[in-house]
Design a protein around this motif. Structure first.
Motif, PDB file in Angstrom:
ATOM      1  N   VAL A   1       0.840  -1.197   0.000  1.00 40.07           N
ATOM      2  CA  VAL A   1       0.000   0.000   0.000  1.00 40.07           C
ATOM      3  C   VAL A   1       0.880   1.253   0.000  1.00 40.07           C
ATOM      4  N   TRP A   2       1.949   1.250   0.796  1.00 34.76           N
ATOM      5  CA  TRP A   2       2.780   2.452   0.989  1.00 34.76           C
ATOM      6  C   TRP A   2       3.349   2.985  -0.322  1.00 34.76           C
ATOM      7  N   GLU A   3       3.592   2.153  -1.293  1.00 33.68           N
ATOM      8  CA  GLU A   3       4.157   2.608  -2.569  1.00 33.68           C
ATOM      9  C   GLU A   3       3.156   3.429  -3.378  1.00 33.68           C
ATOM     10  N   HIS A   4       1.900   3.433  -2.964  1.00 32.65           N
ATOM     11  CA  HIS A   4       0.878   4.236  -3.637  1.00 32.65           C
ATOM     12  C   HIS A   4       0.804   5.653  -3.064  1.00 32.65           C
ATOM     13  N   LEU A   5       1.656   5.922  -2.077  1.00 31.02           N
ATOM     14  CA  LEU A   5       1.764   7.249  -1.461  1.00 31.02           C
ATOM     15  C   LEU A   5       3.099   7.867  -1.860  1.00 31.02           C
ATOM     16  N   THR A   6       3.166   9.181  -1.900  1.00 35.61           N
ATOM     17  CA  THR A   6       4.471   9.822  -2.059  1.00 35.61           C
ATOM     18  C   THR A   6       5.268   9.580  -0.779  1.00 35.61           C
ATOM     19  N   GLU A   7       6.553   9.850  -0.812  1.00 39.64           N
ATOM     20  CA  GLU A   7       7.343   9.674   0.410  1.00 39.64           C
ATOM     21  C   GLU A   7       6.820  10.580   1.519  1.00 39.64           C
ATOM     22  N   GLU A   8       6.499  11.812   1.208  1.00 43.12           N
ATOM     23  CA  GLU A   8       5.964  12.732   2.218  1.00 43.12           C
ATOM     24  C   GLU A   8       4.656  12.202   2.803  1.00 43.12           C
ATOM     25  N   GLN A   9       3.771  11.690   1.948  1.00 43.04           N
ATOM     26  CA  GLN A   9       2.516  11.103   2.422  1.00 43.04           C
ATOM     27  C   GLN A   9       2.791   9.857   3.267  1.00 43.04           C
TER      28      GLN A   9
END
Length: 188
Positions: free
Chosen positions: A56-64
């Motif tokens: 799931v985390w890869e669907h967020l930007t690093e900041e997100q």
């Protein structure tokens, strides 16, 4: 870490079709990693004993991703953990890397079409450390592409796309790996 008991609150974030005994599956509509209010509403006054989040985390930007880590930290009990898995930027397989790349291959409905980042272990570990977690890497590839596996108990939080569970990893061949870590909230 031991397998959960009936009175523990164990939640899968972004479960999709994934179901594991003793875990409550949620979707973005229930718990949005970018919306604290959805967490406050869903949890009420409770905190989770454990959170599980696979790819799931890869669907967020690093900041997100950093903001999401802080949110998970807030809603975990002291001593609780988040087991999190993402595609591994250091896995030395060209087909794998094409599949997980930012923007993903093929049409807009491909699961990787909205990938925002492909993490290596150092950056992913830092996302959670910066939120206050103690981090243990469970499975990852180093900069030379060597796969590292640290004995972990899948009954405490199964990750399908892992060495032991993924059907593509058979007979000594790594067909699909994830960068997997445990992020533990320190006890009080």
């Amino acid at each position: 870490m031991t397998a959960g008991t009936a009175d523990e609150l164990r939640v899968i974030i972004g479960a999709g079709e994934q179901r594991w005994a003793g875990w409550i599956p949620t979707q973005r509509e229930d718990l949005d990693l970018l919306d604290r209010e959805s967490w406050a509403t869903w949890f009420g006054g409770r905190q989770a004993d454990a959170l599980l989040c696979e790819h799931v985390w890869e669907h967020l930007t690093e900041e997100q991703g950093r903001a999401a880590a802080r949110l998970c930290f807030e809603f975990l009990k002291p001593g609780g953990f988040l087991r999190c898995a993402v595609p591994d930027a250091n896995f030395p397989d060209a087909d794998y890397q094409r599949t997980v790349q930012v923007g993903g291959p093929g049409p807009a409905d491909h699961p990787a079409a909205d990938h925002q980042i492909v993490y290596d272990f150092r950056r992913f570990r830092d996302v959670f450390r910066s939120a206050g977690f103690e981090v243990e890497l469970l499975e990852y590839c180093d900069e030379a592409g060597r796969f590292h596996y640290h004995q972990w108990d899948v009954t405490t939080g199964p990750i399908y796309r892992s060495l032991l569970l993924d059907h593509r990893n058979r007979e000594g061949r790594l067909g699909f790996v994830s960068l997997i870590l445990d992020a533990r909230k320190p006890p009080c």
